[in-house]
Design a protein around this motif. Structure first.
Motif, PDB file in Angstrom:
ATOM      1  N   GLU A 128       0.845  -1.193   0.000  1.00 16.65           N
ATOM      2  CA  GLU A 128       0.000   0.000   0.000  1.00 16.65           C
ATOM      3  C   GLU A 128       0.881   1.244   0.000  1.00 16.65           C
ATOM      4  O   GLU A 128       1.934   1.261   0.648  1.00 16.65           O
ATOM      5  CB  GLU A 128      -0.909   0.041   1.226  1.00 16.65           C
ATOM      6  CG  GLU A 128      -2.003  -1.005   1.226  1.00 16.65           C
ATOM      7  CD  GLU A 128      -2.950  -0.829   2.393  1.00 16.65           C
ATOM      8  OE1 GLU A 128      -4.066  -1.346   2.302  1.00 16.65           O
ATOM      9  OE2 GLU A 128      -2.564  -0.191   3.395  1.00 16.65           O
ATOM     10  N   LYS A 218      -1.968   3.460  -4.019  1.00 12.52           N
ATOM     11  CA  LYS A 218      -2.309   2.040  -4.115  1.00 12.52           C
ATOM     12  C   LYS A 218      -2.793   1.566  -2.748  1.00 12.52           C
ATOM     13  O   LYS A 218      -2.038   1.658  -1.786  1.00 12.52           O
ATOM     14  CB  LYS A 218      -1.072   1.248  -4.562  1.00 12.52           C
ATOM     15  CG  LYS A 218      -1.293  -0.230  -4.805  1.00 12.52           C
ATOM     16  CD  LYS A 218       0.023  -0.890  -5.203  1.00 12.52           C
ATOM     17  CE  LYS A 218      -0.136  -2.377  -5.380  1.00 12.52           C
ATOM     18  NZ  LYS A 218       1.171  -3.031  -5.676  1.00 12.52           N
ATOM     19  N   PRO A 219      -4.058   1.131  -2.638  1.00 10.66           N
ATOM     20  CA  PRO A 219      -5.089   1.003  -3.675  1.00 10.66           C
ATOM     21  C   PRO A 219      -5.640   2.371  -4.075  1.00 10.66           C
ATOM     22  O   PRO A 219      -5.821   3.255  -3.220  1.00 10.66           O
ATOM     23  CB  PRO A 219      -6.166   0.171  -2.985  1.00 10.66           C
ATOM     24  CG  PRO A 219      -6.011   0.494  -1.528  1.00 10.66           C
ATOM     25  CD  PRO A 219      -4.539   0.683  -1.305  1.00 10.66           C
TER      26      PRO A 219
END
Length: 307
Positions: A128, A218-219
């Motif tokens: 992430e 991300k995400p």
């Protein structure tokens, strides 16, 4: 942002004895309270960033929730193999904190710039990526990643925007700081302060712009992106990062895959090269045309072309 990270970590450490902070010969003065109040939850590993990731992975495999802290690109690019093979592959709770996103350490030159980190970390499976644009975002991001599974990259900045009110922060959900306008400025990270300054100056001359901060690369919040594409005549992406692999690339990939294209799109980012110039963050933003004036010029150029 660093101070907000420290405050959030202290609160986490007080609640959970399994949370630990590792640093690589940094934070003298900054981490004194953590070291004194939580001596069993703080470890300075010395100038050994790669080893720090290995230690962090071992601790995480034993059930610890680990934060590792260093500056610029040291905890990412220097440690890429260890992040990939150790932390990411094993999907452990290791939260990599880089203080100095973009040109934050501009006066120390390109070795201290973090201008390729988003794209490189984005390519690693399961990682992430959060790049706050305000102190509040940094505080809440720190709290949230501690409880999330897998590796997180928290990219802090020396610059930041100070909103008049607190916005709800959720990982993977963009925040809209200005809601009105057919022109949308989307951004990531500390350069949000330049975007908000540009939006204010444009508003003063009668041009309203939406401002949307995609703090999580991300995400990514593709749902919000789709809404922006549908409601905008012109979209500008602004990032203190190489044009390859960051925010504009994420947007472009989505457009090609989905078939949803903006009417007009422009990316303000660093060209594909290294900065050989030394100077402050503000100075380098101006040199590389990603500051508020560059944003204003882009908007005015679009309006003039339409007229």
């Amino acid at each position: 942002m660093r101070d907000e990270f420290v405050e959030a970590f202290k609160l986490l450490a007080k609640k959970d004895k399994n949370i630990i902070l590792l640093t690589a010969d940094l934070g003298f003065g900054v981490f004194d309270e953590i070291e004194n109040d939580f001596p069993n939850q703080f470890l300075n590993v010395g100038i050994a960033e790669q080893n720090m990731i290995g230690i962090a992975t071992g601790l995480a495999l034993e059930g610890m929730k680990v934060f590792v802290y260093s500056i610029g690109n040291f905890p990412t690019l220097r440690c890429l193999e260890q992040i990939r093979n150790d932390a990411s592959y094993h999907k452990v709770n290791v939260n990599i904190v880089a203080m100095g996103g973009g040109f934050s350490y501009g006066s120390l030159g390109m070795s201290h710039h973090a201008t390729e980190d988003l794209s490189i970390m984005r390519s690693l499976p399961g990682v992430e990526i959060i790049s706050p644009g305000t102190k509040e975002e940094a505080y809440f991001a720190t709290q949230l990643v501690a409880e999330r599974e897998g590796v997180s990259y928290l990219r802090l900045d020396k610059s930041f925007y100070s909103p008049k009110r607190c916005f709800q922060f959720k990982v993977g959900k963009a925040i809209t700081y200005e809601e009105i306008g057919l022109i949308s400025i989307v951004t990531v990270g500390g350069i949000l302060n330049e975007v908000m300054l540009a939006a204010k100056k444009l508003k003063d001359i009668g041009i309203a712009c939406k401002v949307i901060h995609f703090h999580t690369i991300k995400p990514f919040d593709f749902q919000r992106l789709e809404e922006i594409i549908k409601s905008s005549e012109f979209i500008i992406s602004v990032e203190e990062h190489n044009i390859c692999g960051g925010l504009s690339t994420t947007i472009s990939e989505y457009c090609l895959k989905s078939g949803n294209f903006p009417q007009n799109f422009k990316s303000l980012a660093l060209k594909d090269g290294f900065s050989s110039i030394v100077g402050s963050q503000d100075y380098l933003r101006n040199i590389y045309k990603i500051d508020h004036q560059a944003i204003i010029n882009s908007v005015l150029s679009f309006i003039n072309s339409e007229n």
